[in-house]
Design a protein around this motif. Structure first.
Motif, mmCIF file in Angstrom:
data_model
loop_
_atom_site.group_PDB
_atom_site.id
_atom_site.type_symbol
_atom_site.label_atom_id
_atom_site.label_comp_id
_atom_site.label_asym_id
_atom_site.label_seq_id
_atom_site.Cartn_x
_atom_site.Cartn_y
_atom_site.Cartn_z
ATOM 1 N N ILE A 66 8.775 -2.897 -3.465
ATOM 2 C CA ILE A 66 9.337 -1.865 -4.349
ATOM 3 C C ILE A 66 10.684 -1.432 -3.787
ATOM 4 O O ILE A 66 10.755 -0.892 -2.677
ATOM 5 C CB ILE A 66 8.396 -0.652 -4.443
ATOM 6 C CG1 ILE A 66 6.962 -1.100 -4.743
ATOM 7 C CG2 ILE A 66 8.882 0.320 -5.500
ATOM 8 C CD1 ILE A 66 5.914 -0.097 -4.324
ATOM 9 N N PHE A 68 14.160 0.844 -4.322
ATOM 10 C CA PHE A 68 14.768 1.980 -5.007
ATOM 11 C C PHE A 68 16.283 1.839 -4.940
ATOM 12 O O PHE A 68 16.843 1.645 -3.857
ATOM 13 C CB PHE A 68 14.310 3.293 -4.364
ATOM 14 C CG PHE A 68 12.833 3.530 -4.499
ATOM 15 C CD1 PHE A 68 12.326 4.188 -5.611
ATOM 16 C CD2 PHE A 68 11.951 3.063 -3.537
ATOM 17 C CE1 PHE A 68 10.951 4.389 -5.759
ATOM 18 C CE2 PHE A 68 10.580 3.261 -3.671
ATOM 19 C CZ PHE A 68 10.083 3.917 -4.793
ATOM 20 N N LEU A 122 10.538 12.502 -6.863
ATOM 21 C CA LEU A 122 9.929 11.891 -5.686
ATOM 22 C C LEU A 122 10.296 12.624 -4.402
ATOM 23 O O LEU A 122 9.538 12.601 -3.431
ATOM 24 C CB LEU A 122 10.363 10.418 -5.573
ATOM 25 C CG LEU A 122 10.121 9.543 -6.808
ATOM 26 C CD1 LEU A 122 10.611 8.119 -6.563
ATOM 27 C CD2 LEU A 122 8.657 9.532 -7.196
ATOM 28 N N VAL A 146 5.109 6.971 -6.642
ATOM 29 C CA VAL A 146 5.048 5.506 -6.590
ATOM 30 C C VAL A 146 3.760 5.005 -7.231
ATOM 31 O O VAL A 146 3.768 4.037 -8.009
ATOM 32 C CB VAL A 146 5.167 5.014 -5.135
ATOM 33 C CG1 VAL A 146 4.814 3.536 -5.029
ATOM 34 C CG2 VAL A 146 6.581 5.247 -4.600
ATOM 35 N N THR A 187 2.097 -3.153 0.690
ATOM 36 C CA THR A 187 3.235 -2.531 0.025
ATOM 37 C C THR A 187 4.460 -2.638 0.927
ATOM 38 O O THR A 187 4.398 -2.260 2.103
ATOM 39 C CB THR A 187 2.960 -1.058 -0.306
ATOM 40 O OG1 THR A 187 1.847 -0.976 -1.206
ATOM 41 C CG2 THR A 187 4.168 -0.413 -0.963
ATOM 42 N N ILE A 189 8.326 -1.420 1.159
ATOM 43 C CA ILE A 189 9.227 -0.400 0.623
ATOM 44 C C ILE A 189 10.661 -0.739 1.023
ATOM 45 O O ILE A 189 10.937 -1.004 2.199
ATOM 46 C CB ILE A 189 8.852 0.997 1.147
ATOM 47 C CG1 ILE A 189 7.418 1.378 0.734
ATOM 48 C CG2 ILE A 189 9.855 2.034 0.669
ATOM 49 C CD1 ILE A 189 7.232 1.539 -0.757
ATOM 50 N N VAL A 241 -1.262 3.990 -1.593
ATOM 51 C CA VAL A 241 0.148 3.676 -1.334
ATOM 52 C C VAL A 241 0.431 3.739 0.158
ATOM 53 O O VAL A 241 0.957 2.794 0.766
ATOM 54 C CB VAL A 241 1.077 4.637 -2.099
ATOM 55 C CG1 VAL A 241 2.521 4.483 -1.628
ATOM 56 C CG2 VAL A 241 0.992 4.385 -3.605
#
Length: 351
Positions: A66, A68, A122, A146, A187, A189, A241
């Motif tokens: 993921i 951003f 967030l 998320v 996950t 990030i 998460v």
């Protein structure tokens, strides 16, 4: 503004030698979803590139990566910058850097103050320009956000792909694996430029959650039974998460104020205790260019980066080196420019 899904099914074009996607040779769903975190709330534009199974359903991934994004850059006239400012293109680039079974997600801020990305949903402690006043883990807003973005995004994609209701589209796509064999996807990030504020918020929340887990002697090394009734494709809760984060990448992050990197030793120390307790590795990678790390007008960026690296190195020695870290400089020796800031997205080495 309604929820929209734009999709396409395709087999990726032949990849360059050494590209992990070349070995995958699998179909992918690519497209954009528009996700609200709450009814009537602002909409996140999320681009995705997800692996498909031989049956043309979404495959259970090994990991969800993921990323951003940062502030908007418009009107440069440079086709490379324009291309690398588009979340859809970035999702394809990111997918090509990871094993074929990895799902790539690229999240734009839901709100902008002119060109400035404001991730207030967030990271609540932001000013009007989206710069952080600090990072407060109370309520775990980034982890909750998320989870909601991924859960709503998957539901929209499955509705489009499978033509079924959001209620029925999640769990029944694949037979539920047994607890003894099932591990949820990892996950990964990534924060690019201003998107680093979300990474810092998540790291701060992970530190707080980790402290609670260690104090309560929670076994975070094994999946919890709730996973059997949850969507197997993405983490769908705060705990899911945070417990699944395996890598954290800072990608040429920088701000016009302090706060681009974590410089609080207690935050890093608690994370170190967590990985030692859980018996799992956690990888930090700091990617940068002269645009950010050699900016004489924003010398605090390099200073904060160096402080965070030292904290990570010091704490890594205390947890059996389960805390992994590396620093990667790109375009070293070249004059600072906006182009290199975006080209790092194509140049960065993730694996």
């Amino acid at each position: 503004m309604g929820n929209k899904v734009f999709s396409s099914h395709h087999r990726p074009p032949p990849s360059a030698p050494g590209d992990p996607a070349a070995a995958a040779a699998m179909d992918r769903w690519t497209g954009v979803v528009h996700v609200p975190l709450s009814r009537g709330g602002p909409i996140f534009r999320v681009a995705a590139s997800l692996a498909l199974s031989p049956a043309k359903t979404l495959a259970v991934p090994r990991a969800n990566a993921i990323l951003f994004t940062g502030d908007r850059v418009r009107g440069t006239g440079d086709p490379v910058i324009e291309r690398l400012s588009d979340a859809s293109h970035i999702a394809g680039v990111l997918a090509g850097k990871l094993p074929g079974e990895t799902s790539a997600w690229v999240v734009d801020a839901a709100c902008f103050a002119g060109p400035f990305a404001v991730y207030r949903e967030l990271v609540p402690s932001l000013d009007a320009a989206g710069d952080p006043k600090g990072y407060d883990p109370t309520g775990f807003p980034a982890a909750a956000g998320v989870a909601n973005i991924l859960a709503h995004g998957i539901s929209q994609i499955q509705n489009k792909l499978l033509g079924c209701s959001a209620k029925d589209s999640g769990v029944n796509q694949h037979p539920a694996p047994s607890l003894s064999s099932y591990y949820p996807p990892r996950t990964i990030i990534l924060g690019f430029s201003k998107g680093g504020v979300v990474v810092n918020q998540l790291v701060t929340e992970l530190s707080c959650w980790a402290l609670e887990s260690v104090k309560n002697s929670v076994d975070v090394s094994r999946p919890n039974s709730s996973h059997l009734t949850q969507n197997l494709l993405v983490p769908t809760s705060i705990s899911d998460v945070l417990s699944s984060i395996s890598e954290v990448h800072y990608v040429d992050v920088g701000l016009n104020c302090a706060g681009a990197y974590i410089t609080d030793r207690e935050v890093i120390k608690r994370i170190c205790g967590y990985v030692a307790h859980a018996g799992k590795d956690l990888r930090f990678v700091l990617h940068g260019t002269p645009r950010q790390w050699s900016d004489p007008n924003r010398s605090w960026i390099q200073k904060e980066k160096d402080i965070m690296l030292k904290l990570l190195r010091d704490e890594a020695q205390m947890c059996g080196r389960r805390l992994l870290l590396s620093e990667k400089m790109y375009f070293q020796g070249k004059p600072r420019c906006l182009l290199m800031h975006f080209e790092i997205l194509e140049a960065m080495e993730i694996t």
